[in-house]
Scaffold this active site. Structure first.
Site, short mmCIF file in Angstrom:
data_model
loop_
_atom_site.label_atom_id
_atom_site.label_comp_id
_atom_site.label_asym_id
_atom_site.label_seq_id
_atom_site.Cartn_x
_atom_site.Cartn_y
_atom_site.Cartn_z
N CYS A 51 -31.06 9.99 -5.86
CA CYS A 51 -30.52 8.84 -5.37
C CYS A 51 -30.65 7.71 -6.56
O CYS A 51 -31.48 7.89 -7.15
CB CYS A 51 -31.42 8.34 -4.18
SG CYS A 51 -30.74 6.92 -3.41
N ASP A 87 -31.67 4.89 -6.26
CA ASP A 87 -32.70 3.80 -5.87
C ASP A 87 -33.66 3.72 -7.10
O ASP A 87 -34.12 4.73 -7.72
CB ASP A 87 -33.51 4.37 -4.83
CG ASP A 87 -34.41 3.55 -4.17
OD1 ASP A 87 -35.27 2.62 -4.78
OD2 ASP A 87 -34.32 3.20 -2.75
N HIS A 91 -34.92 10.85 -0.58
CA HIS A 91 -36.36 10.02 -0.46
C HIS A 91 -36.55 9.65 0.80
O HIS A 91 -35.30 9.10 1.63
CB HIS A 91 -36.49 9.33 -1.54
CG HIS A 91 -35.80 8.14 -1.78
ND1 HIS A 91 -35.94 6.73 -1.30
CD2 HIS A 91 -34.23 7.96 -1.94
CE1 HIS A 91 -34.80 6.05 -1.42
NE2 HIS A 91 -33.90 6.91 -1.81
ZN LIG Z 1 -31.87 6.27 -1.71
#
Ligand SMILES: [Zn+2]
Length: 217
Positions: free
Chosen positions: A52, A54, A108
């Site tokens: 991801c 993130d 996650h």
């Molecule tokens: Zn994420």
């Protein structure tokens, strides 16, 4: 210095990036004078990582891997979309050219993409992308609907999403062909728990999946 006029705080962060980069490069060269020259010649990464975007999941830092170790693709909610030229190019280059033997899909807990897809709200231009997570949710609706705690539900959806993306990988012709002929690339499903900083291997069983896919036809 940036050529743009930044806020005092942003300028400080911006400058520190270049300062810390210089320190990092000096430190690497202090331990091995030819470190960058050697890495410049070629790369032989051990893993192809699909994670991801993130900012709280720094895969190199949290695994102790160094430069040259991981070939990386990141997008919102670590999706393997068969219509996405970007990931397809990364995968084909990684598998065919770099001959990477292991592909990791890592999701996650607390994933913003998963939370958004599972919120019942619309997100404009992002909806086409989030629909791919909503499709995973639909497949597991019975179990997910039974969870009263939304945070737990989102975390479980993030886990189902990782498995679904691993299955997508095995639908890609050159990956499937290489796996059936050579036994690699091996596909791994991970989930990172941001609450503890720990990675968990979800033990995706490629052979069982392929067997199931065959009998489902
Ligand atoms: Zn994420």
């Amino acid at each position: 210095m940036s050529i743009h006029k930044l806020s005092v705080e942003d300028q400080k962060t911006y400058d520190s990036i270049f300062m810390q980069n210089r320190e990092w490069a000096d430190d690497k060269k202090k331990h091995d004078r030819s470190f960058f020259k050697e890495h410049f010649k070629e790369q032989n990464p051990h893993f192809l990582y699909i994670g991801c975007s993130d900012s709280r999941v720094p895969i190199g830092d949290l695994t102790g891997m160094d430069i040259g170790d991981i070939f990386v693709h990141r997008n919102i909610a670590n999706l393997v979309s068969l219509e996405d030229d970007n990931i397809m190019a990364v995968l084909q280059y990684g598998v065919d050219v770099l001959q990477i033997k292991n592909i990791v899909v890592s999701g996650h807990h607390g994933c913003g993409g998963v939370i958004a897809a599972n919120s019942g709200k619309n997100y404009g231009k992002m909806d086409g992308w989030l629909d791919k997570i909503r499709a995973v949710r639909l497949k597991h609706a019975k179990e997910l609907d039974g969870i009263s705690n939304k945070e737990e539900e989102n975390d479980l959806l993030a886990e189902y999403n990782v498995i679904a993306q691993c299955e997508q990988l095995m639908q890609i012709d050159f990956i499937r062909k290489s796996y059936e002929e050579n036994g690699y690339p091996k596909v791994h499903a991970w989930v990172y728990d941001m609450r503890t900083g720990l990675l968990h291997d979800m033990e995706f069983d490629v052979d069982s999946y392929l067997e199931q896919a065959k009998t489902a036809k």
